[in-house]
Design a protein around this motif. Sequence first.
Motif, PDB file in Angstrom:
ATOM      1  N   TYR A  12       7.608  -3.807   1.243  1.00 48.75           N
ATOM      2  CA  TYR A  12       6.408  -2.973   1.231  1.00 48.75           C
ATOM      3  C   TYR A  12       5.615  -3.229   2.503  1.00 48.75           C
ATOM      4  O   TYR A  12       5.512  -4.364   2.942  1.00 48.75           O
ATOM      5  CB  TYR A  12       5.498  -3.319   0.040  1.00 48.75           C
ATOM      6  CG  TYR A  12       6.139  -3.095  -1.302  1.00 48.75           C
ATOM      7  CD1 TYR A  12       6.067  -1.855  -1.935  1.00 48.75           C
ATOM      8  CD2 TYR A  12       6.821  -4.118  -1.947  1.00 48.75           C
ATOM      9  CE1 TYR A  12       6.653  -1.650  -3.175  1.00 48.75           C
ATOM     10  CE2 TYR A  12       7.407  -3.921  -3.187  1.00 48.75           C
ATOM     11  CZ  TYR A  12       7.317  -2.693  -3.793  1.00 48.75           C
ATOM     12  OH  TYR A  12       7.897  -2.494  -5.019  1.00 48.75           O
TER      13      TYR A  12
ATOM     14  N   ILE B  58       1.836  -2.865   4.112  1.00 49.68           N
ATOM     15  CA  ILE B  58       0.423  -2.599   3.852  1.00 49.68           C
ATOM     16  C   ILE B  58      -0.435  -3.338   4.865  1.00 49.68           C
ATOM     17  O   ILE B  58       0.009  -4.258   5.519  1.00 49.68           O
ATOM     18  CB  ILE B  58      -0.018  -3.033   2.431  1.00 49.68           C
ATOM     19  CG1 ILE B  58       0.055  -4.550   2.276  1.00 49.68           C
ATOM     20  CG2 ILE B  58       0.753  -2.319   1.360  1.00 49.68           C
ATOM     21  CD1 ILE B  58      -0.794  -5.067   1.141  1.00 49.68           C
TER      22      ILE B  58
ATOM     23  N   ASP C 244      -7.031  -4.695   3.485  1.00 50.70           N
ATOM     24  CA  ASP C 244      -7.642  -3.492   2.933  1.00 50.70           C
ATOM     25  C   ASP C 244      -7.557  -3.523   1.408  1.00 50.70           C
ATOM     26  O   ASP C 244      -6.456  -3.560   0.848  1.00 50.70           O
ATOM     27  CB  ASP C 244      -6.938  -2.253   3.482  1.00 50.70           C
ATOM     28  CG  ASP C 244      -7.511  -0.977   2.929  1.00 50.70           C
ATOM     29  OD1 ASP C 244      -8.663  -0.639   3.267  1.00 50.70           O
ATOM     30  OD2 ASP C 244      -6.822  -0.320   2.119  1.00 50.70           O
TER      31      ASP C 244
ATOM     32  N   ALA D 193      -8.081  -1.315  -1.019  1.00 45.35           N
ATOM     33  CA  ALA D 193      -7.347  -0.224  -1.673  1.00 45.35           C
ATOM     34  C   ALA D 193      -5.837  -0.400  -1.511  1.00 45.35           C
ATOM     35  O   ALA D 193      -5.068  -0.120  -2.435  1.00 45.35           O
ATOM     36  CB  ALA D 193      -7.797   1.125  -1.113  1.00 45.35           C
ATOM     37  N   SER D 194      -5.417  -0.896  -0.358  1.00 47.76           N
ATOM     38  CA  SER D 194      -3.986  -1.128  -0.124  1.00 47.76           C
ATOM     39  C   SER D 194      -3.446  -2.210  -1.048  1.00 47.76           C
ATOM     40  O   SER D 194      -2.346  -2.093  -1.588  1.00 47.76           O
ATOM     41  CB  SER D 194      -3.730  -1.528   1.330  1.00 47.76           C
ATOM     42  OG  SER D 194      -4.040  -0.474   2.197  1.00 47.76           O
TER      43      SER D 194
ATOM     44  N   GLN E 262      -4.711  -3.071  -3.999  1.00 44.72           N
ATOM     45  CA  GLN E 262      -4.704  -2.527  -5.356  1.00 44.72           C
ATOM     46  C   GLN E 262      -3.517  -1.594  -5.570  1.00 44.72           C
ATOM     47  O   GLN E 262      -2.841  -1.651  -6.599  1.00 44.72           O
ATOM     48  CB  GLN E 262      -6.023  -1.808  -5.647  1.00 44.72           C
ATOM     49  CG  GLN E 262      -7.188  -2.767  -5.766  1.00 44.72           C
ATOM     50  CD  GLN E 262      -8.528  -2.067  -5.853  1.00 44.72           C
ATOM     51  OE1 GLN E 262      -8.688  -0.921  -5.444  1.00 44.72           O
ATOM     52  NE2 GLN E 262      -9.515  -2.781  -6.374  1.00 44.72           N
ATOM     53  N   ASP E 263      -3.237  -0.759  -4.588  1.00 40.99           N
ATOM     54  CA  ASP E 263      -2.091   0.148  -4.668  1.00 40.99           C
ATOM     55  C   ASP E 263      -0.784  -0.641  -4.711  1.00 40.99           C
ATOM     56  O   ASP E 263       0.126  -0.322  -5.486  1.00 40.99           O
ATOM     57  CB  ASP E 263      -2.118   1.107  -3.469  1.00 40.99           C
ATOM     58  CG  ASP E 263      -1.038   2.163  -3.533  1.00 40.99           C
ATOM     59  OD1 ASP E 263      -0.926   2.839  -4.580  1.00 40.99           O
ATOM     60  OD2 ASP E 263      -0.300   2.323  -2.535  1.00 40.99           O
ATOM     61  N   LEU E 264      -0.695  -1.672  -3.891  1.00 38.52           N
ATOM     62  CA  LEU E 264       0.492  -2.529  -3.874  1.00 38.52           C
ATOM     63  C   LEU E 264       0.734  -3.145  -5.248  1.00 38.52           C
ATOM     64  O   LEU E 264       1.859  -3.172  -5.742  1.00 38.52           O
ATOM     65  CB  LEU E 264       0.328  -3.636  -2.827  1.00 38.52           C
ATOM     66  CG  LEU E 264       1.406  -4.707  -2.809  1.00 38.52           C
ATOM     67  CD1 LEU E 264       2.725  -4.129  -2.301  1.00 38.52           C
ATOM     68  CD2 LEU E 264       0.965  -5.884  -1.949  1.00 38.52           C
ATOM     69  N   HIS E 265      -0.322  -3.635  -5.873  1.00 39.99           N
ATOM     70  CA  HIS E 265      -0.206  -4.253  -7.196  1.00 39.99           C
ATOM     71  C   HIS E 265       0.445  -3.280  -8.176  1.00 39.99           C
ATOM     72  O   HIS E 265       1.383  -3.647  -8.892  1.00 39.99           O
ATOM     73  CB  HIS E 265      -1.595  -4.682  -7.681  1.00 39.99           C
ATOM     74  CG  HIS E 265      -1.584  -5.371  -8.996  1.00 39.99           C
ATOM     75  ND1 HIS E 265      -1.997  -4.768 -10.143  1.00 39.99           N
ATOM     76  CD2 HIS E 265      -1.198  -6.632  -9.342  1.00 39.99           C
ATOM     77  CE1 HIS E 265      -1.883  -5.616 -11.154  1.00 39.99           C
ATOM     78  NE2 HIS E 265      -1.395  -6.751 -10.690  1.00 39.99           N
ATOM     79  N   GLY E 266      -0.023  -2.050  -8.196  1.00 41.60           N
ATOM     80  CA  GLY E 266       0.555  -1.039  -9.087  1.00 41.60           C
ATOM     81  C   GLY E 266       2.009  -0.751  -8.774  1.00 41.60           C
ATOM     82  O   GLY E 266       2.849  -0.636  -9.685  1.00 41.60           O
ATOM     83  N   LYS E 267       2.335  -0.630  -7.489  1.00 40.92           N
ATOM     84  CA  LYS E 267       3.717  -0.348  -7.088  1.00 40.92           C
ATOM     85  C   LYS E 267       4.658  -1.480  -7.490  1.00 40.92           C
ATOM     86  O   LYS E 267       5.762  -1.245  -7.993  1.00 40.92           O
ATOM     87  CB  LYS E 267       3.805  -0.114  -5.580  1.00 40.92           C
ATOM     88  CG  LYS E 267       3.232   1.202  -5.134  1.00 40.92           C
ATOM     89  CD  LYS E 267       3.316   1.346  -3.620  1.00 40.92           C
ATOM     90  CE  LYS E 267       2.704   2.647  -3.163  1.00 40.92           C
ATOM     91  NZ  LYS E 267       2.708   2.775  -1.702  1.00 40.92           N
TER      92      LYS E 267
ATOM     93  N   SER F 159       5.184  -1.568 -11.274  1.00 37.08           N
ATOM     94  CA  SER F 159       6.019  -0.471 -11.777  1.00 37.08           C
ATOM     95  C   SER F 159       7.471  -0.612 -11.332  1.00 37.08           C
ATOM     96  O   SER F 159       8.376  -0.133 -12.009  1.00 37.08           O
ATOM     97  CB  SER F 159       5.452   0.886 -11.345  1.00 37.08           C
ATOM     98  OG  SER F 159       5.577   1.071  -9.957  1.00 37.08           O
TER      99      SER F 159
END
Length: 122
Positions: free
Chosen positions: A45, A47, A51, A53-54, A56-61, A64
């Motif tokens: 990944y 990122i 940042d 938001a980056s 937080q988005d990474l955590h979700g990715k 999943s």
Amino acid sequence: MIGGAGGIGSACAKALAEAGAKVAVVDLSAEAADVVAATFNGCGYAIDAGDEASIQDLHGKIESTLGAVDILVNSAVVFQAAEPATRLSMSHWDKVVRVSQRATFLACAVFGGGLPSAPSGN
């Protein structure tokens, strides 16, 4: 493995993978993260770790793709130039703080809530 494409980070990522962990290699460079991840069938990944938001988005990715996160390693760092403060530029210092401190804090804040606790402190 945030900062997983560098020397220490890639060594830690490989060691975790050899121990049986599913490893996400995270770096500023997608290519570098993918190269390291490919050596042990991990996921790469890219990122900006400083940042929010980056992160937080990474955590979700990661959750999943690989499932719940059990281990967090922060190895992203920008070394301070070997200069006295009187010659160190503020832009360089800001980058040191953003990556070496802010990114570590953000990763701990975002990923920390889901990490298992170890009652013995180990």
